[in-house]
Design an enzyme around this catalytic site. Structure first.
Site, PDB file in Angstrom:
ATOM      1  CD  GLU A 114      10.303  11.601  12.499  1.00 39.34           C
ATOM      2  OE1 GLU A 114       9.319  10.904  12.772  1.00 39.34           O
ATOM      3  OE2 GLU A 114      11.210  11.234  11.720  1.00 39.34           O
ATOM      4  N   GLY A 159       7.237   4.350   8.437  1.00 39.27           N
ATOM      5  CA  GLY A 159       6.349   5.461   8.763  1.00 39.27           C
ATOM      6  C   GLY A 159       6.600   5.938  10.171  1.00 39.27           C
ATOM      7  CB  SER A 160       4.585   7.991  12.432  1.00 39.74           C
ATOM      8  OG  SER A 160       3.457   7.207  12.742  1.00 39.74           O
ATOM      9  CB  THR A 161       7.715   6.135  16.441  1.00 32.09           C
ATOM     10  OG1 THR A 161       9.023   6.188  15.859  1.00 32.09           O
ATOM     11  CG2 THR A 161       7.790   5.316  17.717  1.00 32.09           C
ATOM     12  N   GLY A 165       3.840   2.562  13.954  1.00 31.40           N
ATOM     13  CA  GLY A 165       4.668   1.356  14.069  1.00 31.40           C
ATOM     14  C   GLY A 165       4.345   0.567  15.328  1.00 31.40           C
ATOM     15  CD  GLU A 222      14.041   0.505   8.232  1.00 29.33           C
ATOM     16  OE1 GLU A 222      14.489   1.320   9.070  1.00 29.33           O
ATOM     17  OE2 GLU A 222      14.703  -0.428   7.753  1.00 29.33           O
ATOM     18  CE  LYS A 271      -1.870   2.384   3.443  1.00 31.14           C
ATOM     19  NZ  LYS A 271      -1.689   3.768   2.954  1.00 31.14           N
ATOM     20  CB  CYS A 314      12.673   8.577   8.951  1.00 33.78           C
ATOM     21  SG  CYS A 314      13.378   7.561   7.658  1.00 33.78           S
TER      22      CYS A 314
END
Lengths: 492, 287
Positions: free
Chosen positions: A403, A250-252, A255, A272, A198, A306
């Site tokens: 971030e 993507g974002s933590t 994740g 990641e 996706k 990132c």
């Protein structure tokens, strides 16, 4: 160096005599359909529930195409296609043949490189210079590198016989759309897995163009499937029963949600996630090079990176000099039309992201930060943000800990190597870091002391398919790229 | 002549190189199969676990920055110390229910396993490192580095060999650990702590707790200053809980379902790699 004296010696004038003529990249060779369905089992198909959303050009706010919304049924169809392709074709095929398909894909990306670069810049807002010179060539190189691994896997892990996992569900972000697709698909295919991927909802176009390449390359149906959509579509992939592997960039926050969702399912996971890299400048660093490295570290791709060097640490003795050089350099950066070849900083990827960046700048100011922004003009339409420096910040500042994912650099100073190591490691992240010094032993002291997966010494933001990438701590798990990037897709 | 009244041993936990009882002062009594008291065992609290994490974090960077050669020698020293106390370990395994023959076999294999992983301390890096031929004028290399602090939940069986198989890959790789011993078979593990104490192993690198798994499982998986959790066992509910809790700070979760730690397949360096982070460094080549 006495900065005030130095300032007296010259005044830099960027207002006159420095105008660049527009140098727009032409778009007349680009063909985009008005409407894109999902790419499932080798064909573009209408979404099961018939819903579409718009993808826009963030530099003009104009619509580029309608994109299918992926429902559970769409994801299910894609997984079925991928499973069938895995069982019947891809896992049975001689590895060398698998490799040759991947080589074909690499070559076709090279052949259509400019087209991909232009579409990438239109859909995502990044400067054409970056999509043309970084994103697309690296994407092709990634396929080329992993193509060659397909029939050599037995040499990668001594004493083991590697085997593929099955169907990989992959979810990628909007900052490097084609490149992240390449990072995900190339190693998965080389190791014998099939894919349901996706793309991000704001940047689906290059992925859908990549689907055309999959068709033209004659890749067997179902080996690679693309389902477009937003978070719900991603969740349908993550929670699908017949997927063996989830790879997410993507974002933590997302994740963690994914890691939690697949608990107990037996799915293998690669993440990641976010970062807040320290870029450390010592007094003995080559300062002009370092300033270029700082600029590249935080303003590359509008700071939507990132591994961006978003926390600058300057040793006290050169802090004023570095700030002056950086402020001067900021003025020379050209912010504007992503398709202009002179542009250094393009459009912020979406309105949502621009709001987020601006809210962080606001937070910084409320926390007492001193702000320096370029005085450049920005287009009246589209989503743009001036390159921004925030000083007078502390370890406790939110703009230092969180971030921002935009062209915003925080600046702190330090005295000793131990002090800066302590500060550098004092975040939940551990993706990357940078060190600038002319002293070799100091480089290794610092790079071994920073808890991060990628360290750049006297350089920043370099990427290569042979070089593993990925983070410590809350920046993720597993590596992408290089020999180590094979492991997340194999049972060994 | 009267039979000498033996001096009974008090078993204590091992945290930060010291032998405390549980701060909670709770205990449980361990009985043999005839129902006779063997010993009172410390019942670790969550606070004991948190203290152990502090000790493990403090010790980890020092352990990792020792030379690989030195780590290798210390592991070998553990084997030497175990050899000297082999009969005690075997007796404790018998108390835990093994036959004498099986107990001796397990102790011997455990000692051999220590020697095996002692040998990997300064070699696995060479297996898992790469110099990467990037397309540009840069020197670029990747090396494995310890992931940090690792919590270990042991399975109920194989209380000595299993213990070593689960912690040695972490330790050989420069991590520090906090182990929860098998609830009903903690004796050999607690004695192993005494062996560690005489093996030049710095305090805090290996921390050993005894207690109730059910009570501590969640904490072992959720603590924000733990980087990885090893679960020895095959209970699906426990595994799900651990993996859910691990997501709070993106912990690695390593699962070991086997009960037969004698299996040759355990002798490999890939279990060290499970608890390593690959670190890649770039530097320009030029003048």
């Amino acid at each position: 160096m006495n900065v005030t004296d130095q300032q007296k010696r010259y005044t830099l004038d960027f207002g006159t005599g420095w105008a660049y003529d527009p140098a727009p990249e032409s778009t007349d060779h680009i063909s985009l359909k008005k409407k894109y369905g999902h790419f499932i089992n080798g064909k573009f198909v209408e979404p099961a529930e018939g819903n579409y959303f718009e993808t826009i050009n963030p530099a003009t706010e104009e619509k580029l195409a309608d994109i299918a919304v992926g429902s559970k049924a769409d994801v299910d169809a894609a997984v079925k296609a991928a499973r069938k392709a895995y069982d019947k074709v891809w896992s049975k095929m001689p590895a060398s043949e698998r490799g040759r398909y991947i080589y074909r894909i690499a070559r076709m990306i090279q052949e259509r490189a400019r087209e991909f670069a232009v579409i990438e810049s239109m859909d995502g807002g990044k400067p054409i210079r970056e999509s043309r010179d970084v994103d697309v060539p690296l994407a092709a190189a990634h396929f080329f590198y992993y193509a060659g691994w397909a029939d050599k896997l037995n040499y990668a892990f001594p004493g083991r016989t590697p085997a593929p996992l099955g169907v990989a569900g992959q979810i990628i972000p909007w900052n490097f759309p084609l490149l992240m697709a390449a990072w995900k698909i190339a190693p998965a295919l080389a190791t014998g897995n099939t894919v349901v991927l996706k793309p991000a909802e704001t940047t689906p176009l290059t992925c859908l163009k990549l689907a055309e390449i999959m068709q033209e390359a004659g890749l067997p149906d179902g080996v690679v499937n693309f389902v477009t959509g937003a978070g719900d579509t991603g969740a349908a992939i993550v929670n699908h029963q017949d997927i063996n592997k989830i790879a997410f960039t993507g974002s933590t926050a997302v994740g963690k949600l994914i890691q939690r969702s697949i608990a107990g399912s037996g799915k293998k996971l690669t993440l990641e996630l976010g970062g807040k890299a320290a870029n450390i400048i010592f007094e003995d660093a080559p300062l002009d090079q370092a300033v270029e490295g700082i600029v590249n570290g935080i303003f590359f791709n509008q700071g939507h990176v990132c591994c961006a060097g978003s926390r600058l640490f300057v040793q006290e003795g050169v802090a004023d000099a570095v700030h002056q050089k950086l402020t001067d350099r900021l003025e020379t950066l050209i912010v504007g039309d992503p398709l202009d070849k002179n542009t250094d900083i393009g459009a912020i990827n979406s309105k949502e992201q621009l709001d987020r960046i601006n809210s962080y700048i606001e937070i910084g100011l409320n926390e007492g930060a001193a702000i320096t922004q370029s005085s450049c003009s920005i287009p009246s339409k589209g989503y743009f943000c001036r390159p921004t420096l925030l000083q007078n910040v502390s370890q406790a500042s939110r703009v230092v800990q969180e971030e921002i994912f935009g062209p915003v650099l925080t600046i702190q100073t330090f005295r000793t190597p131990d002090e800066v190591l302590e500060k550098a490691n004092n975040t939940p992240y551990g993706l990357s870091g940078g060190v600038w010094t002319d002293k070799g032993s100091k480089i290794f002291r610092m790079t071994s002391g920073i808890d991060a997966g990628v360290l750049w010494a006297n350089t920043f933001n370099k990427f290569d398919p042979t070089s593993p990438f990925g983070g410590y701590k809350e920046s993720g798990m597993g590596r992408e790229g290089g020999l180590h990037g094979l492991l997340p897709y194999l049972k060994i | 002549m009267n039979k000498r009244l033996e001096v009974k041993k008090t078993y204590k936990m091992y945290i930060g190189g010291a032998f405390p009882r549980s701060e909670s002062e709770r205990y449980y009594s361990l009985k043999d199969k005839n129902g006779n008291q063997i010993a009172n065992i410390c019942r670790a609290s969550r606070k004991d676990f948190r203290n152990s994490v502090v000790a493990a974090r403090k010790a980890q960077s020092g352990w990792a920055s020792r030379t690989a050669y030195n780590r290798s020698q210390i592991l070998y020293r553990i084997a030497e110390m175990m050899e000297g106390r082999a009969s005690q370990l075997a007796e404790e395994l018998v108390l835990e229910g093994l036959s004498s023959k099986k107990a001796v076999e397990e102790v011997n294999e455990a000692i051999d396993r220590v020697v095996y992983f002692a040998g990997w301390c300064d070699k696995f890096q060479q297996i898992f490192s790469t110099v990467n031929p990037v397309a540009g004028s840069y020197f670029n290399f990747s090396v494995p580095k310890p992931t940090g602090v690792v919590s270990v939940i042991m399975p109920e069986k194989s209380s000595l060999l299993g213990l070593l198989q689960l912690i040695l890959p972490a330790i050989a790789g420069g991590n520090s650990v906090i182990v929860l011993l098998p609830q009903n078979n903690p004796l050999a593990g607690l004695t192993f702590a005494e062996i560690l104490h005489t093996s030049d192993m710095p305090g805090g690198v290996i921390n050993i707790l005894s207690g109730f798994r059910e009570e501590l499982l969640e904490q072992f998986a959720s603590h924000m200053d733990v980087n990885a959790v090893i679960y020895g066992g095959s209970d699906t509910e426990s595994l799900k809980l651990i993996q859910e809790q691990a997501s709070k700070n993106v912990k690695h979760v390593v699962v070991e379902t086997s009960n037969n730690f004698f299996d040759e397949s355990f002798k490999n360096p890939y279990c060290i790699l499970d608890l390593q982070e690959i670190k890649t460094t770039w530097h320009p080549v030029g003048i």
